[in-house]
Design a protein around this motif. Structure first.
Motif, PDB file in Angstrom:
ATOM      1  N   ARG A 140      37.543  34.957  41.125  1.00 46.06           N
ATOM      2  CA  ARG A 140      38.979  35.027  40.849  1.00 46.06           C
ATOM      3  C   ARG A 140      39.313  34.339  39.526  1.00 46.06           C
ATOM      4  NH1 ARG A 140      43.903  32.454  44.542  1.00 46.06           N
ATOM      5  NH2 ARG A 140      45.514  33.932  43.870  1.00 46.06           N
ATOM      6  N   ASN A 141      40.221  34.932  38.780  1.00 45.54           N
ATOM      7  CA  ASN A 141      40.669  34.334  37.529  1.00 45.54           C
ATOM      8  C   ASN A 141      41.467  33.060  37.782  1.00 45.54           C
ATOM      9  OD1 ASN A 141      39.517  36.094  35.738  1.00 45.54           O
ATOM     10  ND2 ASN A 141      41.446  36.846  34.887  1.00 45.54           N
ATOM     11  N   SER A 146      44.622  33.914  33.390  1.00 47.71           N
ATOM     12  CA  SER A 146      45.686  34.913  33.568  1.00 47.71           C
ATOM     13  C   SER A 146      46.902  34.201  34.148  1.00 47.71           C
ATOM     14  CB  SER A 146      45.231  36.045  34.488  1.00 47.71           C
ATOM     15  OG  SER A 146      44.728  35.519  35.712  1.00 47.71           O
ATOM     16  N   ASN A 149      49.318  36.213  36.637  1.00 46.53           N
ATOM     17  CA  ASN A 149      48.787  37.196  37.584  1.00 46.53           C
ATOM     18  C   ASN A 149      47.751  36.551  38.499  1.00 46.53           C
ATOM     19  OD1 ASN A 149      47.930  39.427  38.973  1.00 46.53           O
ATOM     20  ND2 ASN A 149      47.420  40.658  37.181  1.00 46.53           N
ATOM     21  N   ASP A 151      46.523  37.868  41.112  1.00 45.03           N
ATOM     22  CA  ASP A 151      45.849  38.924  41.872  1.00 45.03           C
ATOM     23  C   ASP A 151      44.687  39.532  41.096  1.00 45.03           C
ATOM     24  OD1 ASP A 151      45.346  40.624  43.972  1.00 45.03           O
ATOM     25  OD2 ASP A 151      46.799  42.135  43.336  1.00 45.03           O
ATOM     26  N   LEU A 152      43.987  38.722  40.315  1.00 40.24           N
ATOM     27  CA  LEU A 152      42.831  39.234  39.589  1.00 40.24           C
ATOM     28  C   LEU A 152      41.562  38.665  40.214  1.00 40.24           C
ATOM     29  CD1 LEU A 152      44.036  39.095  35.870  1.00 40.24           C
ATOM     30  CD2 LEU A 152      43.841  41.088  37.370  1.00 40.24           C
ATOM     31  N   TRP A 153      40.893  39.481  41.013  1.00 39.09           N
ATOM     32  CA  TRP A 153      39.680  39.097  41.723  1.00 39.09           C
ATOM     33  C   TRP A 153      38.506  39.918  41.197  1.00 39.09           C
ATOM     34  CZ3 TRP A 153      40.227  35.505  45.860  1.00 39.09           C
ATOM     35  CH2 TRP A 153      41.553  35.222  46.215  1.00 39.09           C
ATOM     36  N   GLN A 155      36.338  39.442  38.777  1.00 37.46           N
ATOM     37  CA  GLN A 155      36.437  39.592  37.326  1.00 37.46           C
ATOM     38  C   GLN A 155      35.168  39.158  36.593  1.00 37.46           C
ATOM     39  OE1 GLN A 155      39.392  40.976  35.900  1.00 37.46           O
ATOM     40  NE2 GLN A 155      39.631  41.380  38.098  1.00 37.46           N
ATOM     41  N   SER A 159      34.757  33.790  36.213  1.00 36.53           N
ATOM     42  CA  SER A 159      36.038  33.575  36.894  1.00 36.53           C
ATOM     43  C   SER A 159      35.736  32.909  38.234  1.00 36.53           C
ATOM     44  CB  SER A 159      36.759  34.909  37.108  1.00 36.53           C
ATOM     45  OG  SER A 159      37.049  35.521  35.862  1.00 36.53           O
TER      46      SER A 159
END
Length: 251
Positions: A140-141, A146, A149, A151-153, A155, A159
């Motif tokens: 995850r970020n 980010s 956001n 909801d950036l998994w 990555q 991350s």
């Protein structure tokens, strides 16, 4: 698709929550035929079993977060100054671990305090391995990567926001001490303020989202509980007998 993710995550988390009851040990002494697979999740039979359990719980939390809990996360104003400057220091948990190690070597394993300190080291090691596995799994970020956001998994391995390793390690360190002395010395509960402060500091430093530090605290507390329940500290059992005696006995 989002609803199906929530249902899968909720089913897994409910299964984990019911595991201690579903797999409770039978009242009869010794396992009977056909009972070899089920076991009590609150009593891992080995260090490897404890690692498996904490990782599975972390996966359940990660799936729940990925399915919808991440919507609770929100950016906060970055603050790395004053008392929160400690969040910029990645050696903070390491310093606490080394302090605990030094005290454990001094006390040895024969005293109540020494035995508990070795359990704390077990817990920190268990939490550290579990969280690193989960970081490589969920990728995850961080908020610094980010800011707007959560909801950036998945990555990439760089991350590693979920879960918080700092929080899990610190929580793991203090949990055995709290469990051992909570009745005799109620003031020991004040130790819970240390991981609580680190949770706030890591979020303010944009190192983690709110659900990252919450998951880290759960994994750390579970690791601390497992280490506390072991009769003999695992790390201490691997060391020469002199560590069990402690430096204190030489003076």
């Amino acid at each position: 698709m989002q609803n199906s993710r929530c249902l899968v995550a909720l089913a897994l988390v409910l299964n984990l929550a019911m595991a201690p009851f579903a797999y409770a040990k039978p009242p009869t002494p010794g396992p009977t035929l056909g009972q070899g697979i089920a076991r009590d999740f609150t009593q891992p039979q080995s260090a490897l079993g404890a690692l498996g359990d904490t990782t599975v719980v972390g996966i359940g939390l990660g799936l729940l977060d990925y399915a919808g809990l991440h919507k609770l996360d929100h950016p906060v104003s970055q603050d790395n100054h004053g008392v929160y400057a400690i969040a910029k220091t990645p050696t903070f948990p390491f310093e606490l671990i080394m302090t605990t190690l030094g005290a454990a070597i001094w006390e040895g394993g024969r005293t109540r305090l020494g035995h508990t300190l070795w359990q704390s080291l077990d817990a920190a090691a268990l939490a550290g391995v579990s969280t690193q596995i989960l970081k490589f799994t969920f990728q995850r970020n961080r908020p610094s990567q980010s800011p707007n956001n959560p909801d950036l998994w998945f990555q990439g391995i760089h991350s590693q926001s979920f879960p918080s390793g700092d929080v899990s390690s610190i929580t793991a360190l203090v949990t055995p001490l709290i469990l051992t002395y909570k009745r005799r010395e109620p003031a020991v509960w004040a130790l819970a303020l240390v991981p609580a402060f680190d949770m706030v500091a890591r979020v303010k430093a944009h190192g983690h989202w709110e659900t990252d530090v919450a998951a880290g605290a759960v994994i750390g507390a579970l690791s601390g509980y497992y280490a506390h329940e072991r009769h003999s500290p695992f790390i201490l059992s691997l060391l020469p007998n002199g560590f069990y005696m402690g430096l204190r006995s030489a003076f």
